[in-house]
Scaffold this motif. Sequence first.
Motif, PDB file in Angstrom:
ATOM      1  N   ILE A 189       0.827  -0.973  -0.027  1.00 61.02           N
ATOM      2  CA  ILE A 189       0.022  -0.087   0.216  1.00 61.02           C
ATOM      3  C   ILE A 189       0.685   1.140   0.092  1.00 61.02           C
ATOM      4  N   VAL A 190       1.908   1.487   0.877  1.00 60.75           N
ATOM      5  CA  VAL A 190       2.786   2.600   1.081  1.00 60.75           C
ATOM      6  C   VAL A 190       3.970   2.080   0.821  1.00 60.75           C
ATOM      7  N   ASP A 191       4.621   2.695  -0.166  1.00 65.15           N
ATOM      8  CA  ASP A 191       6.116   2.644  -0.386  1.00 65.15           C
ATOM      9  C   ASP A 191       7.103   3.785   0.365  1.00 65.15           C
ATOM     10  N   GLN A 192       7.924   3.286   1.262  1.00 67.13           N
ATOM     11  CA  GLN A 192       8.602   4.298   1.791  1.00 67.13           C
ATOM     12  C   GLN A 192      10.398   3.740   1.701  1.00 67.13           C
ATOM     13  N   LEU A 193      10.410   2.996   0.606  1.00 59.89           N
ATOM     14  CA  LEU A 193      11.736   2.718   0.392  1.00 59.89           C
ATOM     15  C   LEU A 193      12.573   3.707  -0.023  1.00 59.89           C
ATOM     16  N   ASP A 194      14.046   3.381   0.222  1.00 58.79           N
ATOM     17  CA  ASP A 194      15.011   4.092  -0.501  1.00 58.79           C
ATOM     18  C   ASP A 194      15.337   3.596  -1.576  1.00 58.79           C
ATOM     19  N   GLN A 195      15.872   4.096  -2.740  1.00 56.59           N
ATOM     20  CA  GLN A 195      16.160   3.612  -4.269  1.00 56.59           C
ATOM     21  C   GLN A 195      17.185   2.281  -4.078  1.00 56.59           C
ATOM     22  N   GLN A 196      18.213   2.821  -3.102  1.00 51.95           N
ATOM     23  CA  GLN A 196      18.978   1.448  -3.011  1.00 51.95           C
ATOM     24  C   GLN A 196      18.534   0.046  -2.607  1.00 51.95           C
ATOM     25  N   VAL A 197      17.441   0.279  -1.609  1.00 51.14           N
ATOM     26  CA  VAL A 197      16.855  -0.992  -1.078  1.00 51.14           C
ATOM     27  C   VAL A 197      15.908  -1.412  -2.244  1.00 51.14           C
ATOM     28  N   ARG A 198      15.136  -0.521  -2.958  1.00 50.85           N
ATOM     29  CA  ARG A 198      14.188  -0.839  -3.926  1.00 50.85           C
ATOM     30  C   ARG A 198      14.754  -1.620  -5.072  1.00 50.85           C
ATOM     31  N   SER A 199      16.049  -1.341  -5.219  1.00 50.95           N
ATOM     32  CA  SER A 199      16.821  -1.846  -6.269  1.00 50.95           C
ATOM     33  C   SER A 199      17.023  -3.443  -6.177  1.00 50.95           C
ATOM     34  N   VAL A 200      17.037  -4.041  -4.988  1.00 53.69           N
ATOM     35  CA  VAL A 200      17.244  -5.359  -4.653  1.00 53.69           C
ATOM     36  C   VAL A 200      16.159  -6.021  -4.667  1.00 53.69           C
ATOM     37  N   LEU A 201      14.996  -5.624  -4.575  1.00 58.43           N
ATOM     38  CA  LEU A 201      13.893  -6.264  -4.233  1.00 58.43           C
ATOM     39  C   LEU A 201      13.022  -6.460  -5.608  1.00 58.43           C
ATOM     40  N   GLY A 202      13.407  -6.594  -6.643  1.00 61.54           N
ATOM     41  CA  GLY A 202      12.706  -7.115  -7.801  1.00 61.54           C
ATOM     42  C   GLY A 202      11.867  -5.952  -8.458  1.00 61.54           C
ATOM     43  N   GLN A 203      10.600  -6.251  -8.728  1.00 68.38           N
ATOM     44  CA  GLN A 203       9.789  -5.195  -9.162  1.00 68.38           C
ATOM     45  C   GLN A 203       8.977  -4.737  -7.929  1.00 68.38           C
ATOM     46  N   VAL A 204       8.943  -3.410  -7.570  1.00 71.38           N
ATOM     47  CA  VAL A 204       8.382  -3.025  -6.134  1.00 71.38           C
ATOM     48  C   VAL A 204       7.023  -2.035  -6.653  1.00 71.38           C
ATOM     49  N   THR A 205       5.817  -2.481  -6.649  1.00 67.97           N
ATOM     50  CA  THR A 205       4.739  -1.722  -6.938  1.00 67.97           C
ATOM     51  C   THR A 205       4.041  -1.263  -5.730  1.00 67.97           C
ATOM     52  N   SER A 206       3.273  -0.210  -5.553  1.00 69.64           N
ATOM     53  CA  SER A 206       2.685   0.500  -4.696  1.00 69.64           C
ATOM     54  C   SER A 206       1.402   1.081  -5.042  1.00 69.64           C
ATOM     55  N   ILE A 207       0.638   1.301  -4.229  1.00 70.67           N
ATOM     56  CA  ILE A 207      -0.667   2.222  -4.293  1.00 70.67           C
ATOM     57  C   ILE A 207      -0.458   3.549  -3.918  1.00 70.67           C
ATOM     58  N   ILE A 208       0.423   4.001  -3.083  1.00 66.00           N
ATOM     59  CA  ILE A 208       0.778   5.411  -2.865  1.00 66.00           C
ATOM     60  C   ILE A 208       2.258   5.411  -2.367  1.00 66.00           C
ATOM     61  N   HIS A 209       2.931   6.555  -2.381  1.00 63.03           N
ATOM     62  CA  HIS A 209       4.218   6.799  -1.937  1.00 63.03           C
ATOM     63  C   HIS A 209       4.328   7.565  -0.481  1.00 63.03           C
ATOM     64  N   TYR A 210       5.060   7.300   0.366  1.00 70.14           N
ATOM     65  CA  TYR A 210       4.938   8.029   1.750  1.00 70.14           C
ATOM     66  C   TYR A 210       4.810   9.582   1.517  1.00 70.14           C
ATOM     67  N   GLU A 211       5.578  10.067   0.591  1.00 69.60           N
ATOM     68  CA  GLU A 211       5.499  11.476   0.609  1.00 69.60           C
ATOM     69  C   GLU A 211       4.080  12.285   0.045  1.00 69.60           C
ATOM     70  N   GLU A 212       3.264  11.127  -0.397  1.00 70.74           N
ATOM     71  CA  GLU A 212       1.734  11.760  -0.786  1.00 70.74           C
ATOM     72  C   GLU A 212       0.899  11.548   0.255  1.00 70.74           C
ATOM     73  N   LEU A 213       1.370  11.079   1.474  1.00 71.32           N
ATOM     74  CA  LEU A 213       0.340  10.838   2.687  1.00 71.32           C
ATOM     75  C   LEU A 213       0.274  12.337   3.277  1.00 71.32           C
ATOM     76  N   PRO A 214      -1.099  12.744   3.941  1.00 70.98           N
ATOM     77  CA  PRO A 214      -1.085  13.791   4.920  1.00 70.98           C
ATOM     78  C   PRO A 214      -0.051  13.852   5.656  1.00 70.98           C
ATOM     79  N   PRO A 215       0.474  14.996   6.469  1.00 65.49           N
ATOM     80  CA  PRO A 215       1.224  15.166   7.348  1.00 65.49           C
ATOM     81  C   PRO A 215       1.122  14.572   8.729  1.00 65.49           C
ATOM     82  N   VAL A 216       2.235  14.137   9.338  1.00 63.94           N
ATOM     83  CA  VAL A 216       1.993  13.496  10.642  1.00 63.94           C
ATOM     84  C   VAL A 216       1.540  14.378  11.634  1.00 63.94           C
ATOM     85  N   ARG A 217       0.353  13.866  12.432  1.00 59.18           N
ATOM     86  CA  ARG A 217      -0.399  14.499  13.287  1.00 59.18           C
ATOM     87  C   ARG A 217      -0.340  13.838  14.978  1.00 59.18           C
TER      88      ARG A 217
END
Length: 217
Positions: A189-217
């Motif tokens: 659902i939420v992808d918060q991986l950095d690119q280095q980690v993502r590059s070793v995990l095959g294909q990474v698909t997500s519904i939303i990226h962390y930066e798209e979520l509303p600010p922490v409250r």
Amino acid sequence: MLILKDERLDNRAGGPGRKNLPTKRAGHTRTVTERRPASDALRIARERVLTRFRWEGGHADLWRLFSDAETLSAVVAGLADPWPDHGVTKVCGIEARGFLLGGAVATRLGVGFVAVRKRDGLLPGPKVEATTEPDYRGLTHVLRFQRESLRNGDRVVLVDDWAERGSQARAVQRLIESCGAEFLGLSVIVDQLDQQVRSVLGQVTSIIHYEELPPVR
């Protein structure tokens, strides 16, 4: 560490554990990865996640996504949407939310589901297990699944709710490959991986990226 062993059924009732979700950390930034054009299923899932998602006491509350039928259906469809043409034969999911999401995605894709349990969960018969690297809280976990769940040549995708450091995903990847199966990648659902980690995990698909979520409250 990767171990193959045969354990007998014990008397402990290992229910799925509860996982605290990552909170936004001061100074934590990540370059947003360019995404392919969203399908209708991913677009609808993203809209539903943004509508239902909340921060509660600094923690992400994803459970409320599942209590709404329309949102749950959209999330499952969005997680499954990128994968029908990849020859998936099995879906893995890590307890607890991975059981709910992975099982539903497996059903949608028409394939079997492999339950990945943590150390003390009841799991009879021969198993493979691996210890994760530290997660965002600095904790390690022993992950296990039944050896007979995968066969040589299986093509496997891991489904989960949130990926930050990818420590559990990488442990599951090692387990899958130790069985002679192919780890295709990760759907979250939420992808918060950095690119280095993502590059070793095959294909990474997500519904939303962390930066798209509303600010922490």
